[in-house]
Design a protein around this motif. Structure first.
Motif, PDB file in Angstrom:
ATOM      1  N   ARG A   1       4.567   2.200   5.885  1.00  0.00           N
ATOM      2  CA  ARG A   1       3.178   2.283   5.462  1.00  0.00           C
ATOM      3  C   ARG A   1       3.112   3.020   4.132  1.00  0.00           C
ATOM      4  NH1 ARG A   1       0.294   3.942  11.233  1.00  0.00           N
ATOM      5  NH2 ARG A   1       0.970   2.073  12.369  1.00  0.00           N
ATOM      6  N   VAL A   2       2.458   2.394   3.168  1.00  0.00           N
ATOM      7  CA  VAL A   2       2.349   2.961   1.828  1.00  0.00           C
ATOM      8  C   VAL A   2       0.907   2.851   1.359  1.00  0.00           C
ATOM      9  CG1 VAL A   2       4.722   2.302   1.276  1.00  0.00           C
ATOM     10  CG2 VAL A   2       2.852   0.772   0.648  1.00  0.00           C
ATOM     11  N   THR A   3       0.506   3.758   0.492  1.00  0.00           N
ATOM     12  CA  THR A   3      -0.800   3.647  -0.133  1.00  0.00           C
ATOM     13  C   THR A   3      -0.739   2.600  -1.236  1.00  0.00           C
ATOM     14  OG1 THR A   3      -0.306   5.372  -1.756  1.00  0.00           O
ATOM     15  CG2 THR A   3      -1.261   6.074   0.348  1.00  0.00           C
ATOM     16  N   MET A   4      -1.898   2.082  -1.607  1.00  0.00           N
ATOM     17  CA  MET A   4      -1.932   1.145  -2.726  1.00  0.00           C
ATOM     18  C   MET A   4      -1.471   1.821  -4.004  1.00  0.00           C
ATOM     19  SD  MET A   4      -2.615  -2.102  -2.947  1.00  0.00           S
ATOM     20  CE  MET A   4      -3.821  -2.535  -1.696  1.00  0.00           C
ATOM     21  N   ASP A   5      -1.695   3.131  -4.098  1.00  0.00           N
ATOM     22  CA  ASP A   5      -1.220   3.881  -5.263  1.00  0.00           C
ATOM     23  C   ASP A   5       0.304   3.851  -5.359  1.00  0.00           C
ATOM     24  OD1 ASP A   5      -3.870   4.438  -5.150  1.00  0.00           O
ATOM     25  OD2 ASP A   5      -3.685   6.588  -5.463  1.00  0.00           O
ATOM     26  N   TRP A   6       0.971   3.870  -4.224  1.00  0.00           N
ATOM     27  CA  TRP A   6       2.441   3.843  -4.206  1.00  0.00           C
ATOM     28  C   TRP A   6       2.953   2.575  -4.859  1.00  0.00           C
ATOM     29  CZ3 TRP A   6       6.102   0.644  -1.909  1.00  0.00           C
ATOM     30  CH2 TRP A   6       7.410   1.153  -1.799  1.00  0.00           C
ATOM     31  N   VAL A   7       2.312   1.462  -4.596  1.00  0.00           N
ATOM     32  CA  VAL A   7       2.716   0.191  -5.199  1.00  0.00           C
ATOM     33  C   VAL A   7       2.466   0.209  -6.695  1.00  0.00           C
ATOM     34  CG1 VAL A   7       2.337  -2.302  -5.209  1.00  0.00           C
ATOM     35  CG2 VAL A   7       2.286  -1.044  -3.047  1.00  0.00           C
ATOM     36  N   VAL A   8       1.295   0.678  -7.109  1.00  0.00           N
ATOM     37  CA  VAL A   8       0.930   0.672  -8.521  1.00  0.00           C
ATOM     38  C   VAL A   8       1.758   1.682  -9.312  1.00  0.00           C
ATOM     39  CG1 VAL A   8      -0.974   0.981 -10.149  1.00  0.00           C
ATOM     40  CG2 VAL A   8      -1.393  -0.094  -7.932  1.00  0.00           C
ATOM     41  N   ALA A   9       2.149   2.794  -8.684  1.00  0.00           N
ATOM     42  CA  ALA A   9       2.889   3.836  -9.387  1.00  0.00           C
ATOM     43  C   ALA A   9       4.235   3.337  -9.895  1.00  0.00           C
ATOM     44  CB  ALA A   9       3.093   5.044  -8.479  1.00  0.00           C
ATOM     45  N   GLY A  10       4.806   2.333  -9.237  1.00  0.00           N
ATOM     46  CA  GLY A  10       6.056   1.760  -9.735  1.00  0.00           C
ATOM     47  C   GLY A  10       5.886   1.019 -11.038  1.00  0.00           C
ATOM     48  N   HIS A  11       4.658   0.546 -11.323  1.00  0.00           N
ATOM     49  CA  HIS A  11       4.348  -0.105 -12.595  1.00  0.00           C
ATOM     50  C   HIS A  11       3.767   0.877 -13.600  1.00  0.00           C
ATOM     51  CE1 HIS A  11       4.713  -4.143 -10.700  1.00  0.00           C
ATOM     52  NE2 HIS A  11       4.195  -3.538  -9.654  1.00  0.00           N
ATOM     53  N   LEU A  12       3.240   1.979 -13.126  1.00  0.00           N
ATOM     54  CA  LEU A  12       2.595   2.985 -13.971  1.00  0.00           C
ATOM     55  C   LEU A  12       3.148   4.354 -13.591  1.00  0.00           C
ATOM     56  CD1 LEU A  12       0.354   3.119 -16.163  1.00  0.00           C
ATOM     57  CD2 LEU A  12      -1.253   3.632 -14.318  1.00  0.00           C
ATOM     58  N   PRO A  13       4.314   4.732 -14.142  1.00  0.00           N
ATOM     59  CA  PRO A  13       4.981   5.979 -13.714  1.00  0.00           C
ATOM     60  C   PRO A  13       4.137   7.227 -13.865  1.00  0.00           C
ATOM     61  CG  PRO A  13       6.469   4.608 -15.020  1.00  0.00           C
ATOM     62  CD  PRO A  13       5.113   3.988 -15.126  1.00  0.00           C
ATOM     63  N   ALA A  14       3.171   7.229 -14.786  1.00  0.00           N
ATOM     64  CA  ALA A  14       2.360   8.428 -14.978  1.00  0.00           C
ATOM     65  C   ALA A  14       1.348   8.636 -13.862  1.00  0.00           C
ATOM     66  CB  ALA A  14       1.630   8.348 -16.317  1.00  0.00           C
ATOM     67  N   LEU A  15       1.132   7.639 -13.027  1.00  0.00           N
ATOM     68  CA  LEU A  15       0.150   7.741 -11.952  1.00  0.00           C
ATOM     69  C   LEU A  15       0.693   8.596 -10.810  1.00  0.00           C
ATOM     70  CD1 LEU A  15      -2.513   6.832 -10.545  1.00  0.00           C
ATOM     71  CD2 LEU A  15      -1.232   4.856  -9.690  1.00  0.00           C
ATOM     72  N   MET A  16      -0.086   9.588 -10.392  1.00  0.00           N
ATOM     73  CA  MET A  16       0.262  10.386  -9.219  1.00  0.00           C
ATOM     74  C   MET A  16      -0.341   9.717  -7.987  1.00  0.00           C
ATOM     75  SD  MET A  16       1.569  12.957  -7.603  1.00  0.00           S
ATOM     76  CE  MET A  16       2.023  14.191  -8.833  1.00  0.00           C
ATOM     77  N   PRO A  17       0.479   9.200  -7.070  1.00  0.00           N
ATOM     78  CA  PRO A  17      -0.069   8.505  -5.905  1.00  0.00           C
ATOM     79  C   PRO A  17      -0.924   9.417  -5.049  1.00  0.00           C
ATOM     80  CG  PRO A  17       2.290   8.079  -6.143  1.00  0.00           C
ATOM     81  CD  PRO A  17       1.948   9.186  -7.087  1.00  0.00           C
ATOM     82  N   ALA A  18      -1.950   8.834  -4.442  1.00  0.00           N
ATOM     83  CA  ALA A  18      -2.827   9.594  -3.557  1.00  0.00           C
ATOM     84  C   ALA A  18      -2.100   9.928  -2.260  1.00  0.00           C
ATOM     85  CB  ALA A  18      -4.095   8.790  -3.260  1.00  0.00           C
ATOM     86  N   GLN A  19      -2.541  10.978  -1.604  1.00  0.00           N
ATOM     87  CA  GLN A  19      -1.969  11.403  -0.334  1.00  0.00           C
ATOM     88  C   GLN A  19      -2.261  10.363   0.748  1.00  0.00           C
ATOM     89  OE1 GLN A  19      -0.199  14.404   0.827  1.00  0.00           O
ATOM     90  NE2 GLN A  19       0.032  12.902   2.464  1.00  0.00           N
ATOM     91  N   ILE A  20      -1.246   9.929   1.445  1.00  0.00           N
ATOM     92  CA  ILE A  20      -1.439   8.995   2.544  1.00  0.00           C
ATOM     93  C   ILE A  20      -2.156   9.706   3.691  1.00  0.00           C
ATOM     94  CG2 ILE A  20       0.795   9.477   3.639  1.00  0.00           C
ATOM     95  CD1 ILE A  20       0.973   6.461   4.280  1.00  0.00           C
ATOM     96  N   TYR A  21      -3.132   9.027   4.299  1.00  0.00           N
ATOM     97  CA  TYR A  21      -3.945   9.604   5.377  1.00  0.00           C
ATOM     98  C   TYR A  21      -4.495  10.973   4.965  1.00  0.00           C
ATOM     99  CZ  TYR A  21      -1.829   5.981   8.304  1.00  0.00           C
ATOM    100  OH  TYR A  21      -1.421   4.785   8.825  1.00  0.00           O
ATOM    101  N   ALA A  22      -5.113  11.016   3.795  1.00  0.00           N
ATOM    102  CA  ALA A  22      -5.586  12.294   3.254  1.00  0.00           C
ATOM    103  C   ALA A  22      -6.602  12.955   4.170  1.00  0.00           C
ATOM    104  CB  ALA A  22      -6.184  12.079   1.866  1.00  0.00           C
ATOM    105  N   ASP A  23      -7.469  12.173   4.795  1.00  0.00           N
ATOM    106  CA  ASP A  23      -8.489  12.762   5.653  1.00  0.00           C
ATOM    107  C   ASP A  23      -7.877  13.405   6.887  1.00  0.00           C
ATOM    108  OD1 ASP A  23      -7.668  10.269   6.524  1.00  0.00           O
ATOM    109  OD2 ASP A  23      -9.590   9.771   7.444  1.00  0.00           O
ATOM    110  N   ARG A  24      -6.840  12.791   7.445  1.00  0.00           N
ATOM    111  CA  ARG A  24      -6.202  13.362   8.634  1.00  0.00           C
ATOM    112  C   ARG A  24      -5.376  14.591   8.286  1.00  0.00           C
ATOM    113  NH1 ARG A  24      -7.167  10.512  12.915  1.00  0.00           N
ATOM    114  NH2 ARG A  24      -7.835   8.334  12.683  1.00  0.00           N
ATOM    115  N   TYR A  25      -4.727  14.599   7.142  1.00  0.00           N
ATOM    116  CA  TYR A  25      -4.006  15.790   6.706  1.00  0.00           C
ATOM    117  C   TYR A  25      -4.979  16.945   6.451  1.00  0.00           C
ATOM    118  CZ  TYR A  25       0.852  14.301   6.165  1.00  0.00           C
ATOM    119  OH  TYR A  25       2.145  13.927   6.402  1.00  0.00           O
TER     120      TYR A  25
END
Length: 408
Positions: free
Chosen positions: A227-251
């Motif tokens: 399971r990955v966030t959509m940010d995780w996928v995009v971050a591979g194309h945009l290295p400067a992007l910091m991916p969002a926390q997965i399940y941020a609300d539950r954490y």
């Protein structure tokens, strides 16, 4: 706001890159849902995730998009049933460092590509060492360099039947250890040959014969899902992007509950018991696993959306009972402890203001985290990364200031 016909939107989106589509999600809530739906459709039909393990001869399994959790913006990948097992026993390690490297895991999205583009115009005047330094930093992509270390397999504990978890800020992988097929004739013959080839060792004091230890065969690894966030996928194309926390609300809810009711403020968020609790909370809601169709139904007008997740309400008294006592006890016993080198180093770097993803940029740090040993201490690694990032920041600032001065 009136949306364009779905067919026209799909045609327009097909000309845009993942980073461009990602930026479109901030236009409005309706655009966010439409773009997310198209991204998932594109990932499902044209891409896959490759999970590899090993030291030199990498074993791999392909994972395909299975469903999209629109509430948390999470894509789940699963393998086909006949290709879900990684058989590490085929690697036949001959040394202890090779056994260790069989626990190294790499997860790559098929759409990611390593490229060495020409230096931007602001850095063209550099020469020699400075130019090499700029290439080194600008070409770095943390998504392509990141490695994960699986926990050691304990044959005596007989705990291989349960699901295990490994993850980071933007992804969680579920797997389990599977016993290798037992071949008594082959194993006995192999052990007998090994024993015959190695002479016994005679101790001087007790004059006892110490036979070589027979190590067990490496287990097979069954991949359940990723399971990955959509940010995780995009971050591979945009290295400067910091991916969002997965399940941020539950954490966030877990953090507030532990701090308010149990006085636990600092713990390893990537520890297996924590990952298991986060996943099990999500798995109770089966309605979120329904795959959306293209396009998603959206209202004709929707308010702008600037946040990926709604704010999490403060915990109530019922949240105290939602956290199992076993997890509370575990975290209280291991407070301020981080169980992997990656977690320890990442938190140390965050404490000095350095992005933890920079670990994989430097060979000495990568060797410290994923290697079988290092001559550097944890403090030395943090200091060297910090010094290198400061040096790069100063060089980049000089180049940008020079570029602006020339533009005037």
């Amino acid at each position: 706001m009136t949306m364009l016909p779905p067919e026209l939107l799909q045609h327009i989106f097909s000309y845009l890159s993942y980073p461009e589509l990602y930026l479109l999600r901030g236009v409005s809530r309706s655009w966010q849902q439409q773009v997310a739906s198209f991204l998932y459709w594109n990932i499902k039909t044209q891409h896959q995730v490759n999970v590899s393990i090993g030291a030199r001869s990498w074993l791999g399994v392909a994972l395909h998009a299975h469903h999209y959790d629109k509430a948390h913006h999470i894509v789940e990948f699963r393998p086909t049933e006949d290709q879900a097992i990684l058989d590490t026993s085929t690697l036949t390690p001959t040394a202890s460092w090779q056994v260790y490297h069989q626990r190294q895991l790499q997860i790559l999205f098929s759409g990611w590509k390593s490229a060495s583009p020409a230096l931007p115009r602001a850095y063209e005047h550099l020469a020699g060492t400075d130019q090499e330094l700029a290439h080194f930093h600008l070409d770095y992509n943390p998504s392509l360099a990141c490695l994960y270390a699986l926990p050691p397999y304990d044959w005596s504990a007989h705990n291989h039947a349960g699901t295990r978890y490994v993850g980071d800020r933007a992804m969680i992988l579920a797997y389990s250890y599977v016993d290798p097929p037992h071949d008594p004739d082959h194993n006995d013959a192999e052990l007998a040959a090994n024993d015959a080839s190695i002479p016994p060792i005679m101790t001087r004091r007790a004059q006892m014969t110490v036979l070589p230890t027979r190590t067990s065969t490496a287990p097979r690894i069954r991949i359940h899902w990723l399971r990955v966030t959509m940010d995780w996928v995009v971050a591979g194309h945009l290295p400067a992007l910091m991916p969002a926390q997965i399940y941020a609300d539950r954490y966030e809810r877990l953090y507030h509950t532990l701090a308010r009711h149990h006085g636990c403020f600092k713990y390893d968020e990537l520890a297996e018991p924590v990952l298991a609790f986060i996943v099990e909370q999500e798995d109770r809601d089966e309605d979120k696993k329904k795959e959306p169709a293209w396009p998603l139904p959206v209202p004709s007008s929707a308010p702008p959306c600037f946040f990926a997740h709604p704010p999490t309400p403060p915990p109530d008294e019922n949240d105290k009972d939602a956290v199992p006592a076993s997890l509370v006890t575990y975290l209280q016993e291991h407070t301020h402890e981080y169980h992997t080198r990656l977690s320890k180093l990442g938190h140390r770097l965050a404490g000095v203001g350095v992005d933890a993803r920079m670990i994989w940029k430097y060979p000495f740090a990568k060797s410290f985290v994923a290697g079988n040993g290092s001559l550097l201490s944890e403090e030395d690694v943090v200091r060297r990364i910090q010094d290198a990032e400061i040096e790069w920041s100063r060089l980049r600032m000089r180049c940008l200031q020079r570029s602006k001065a020339l533009a005037l």
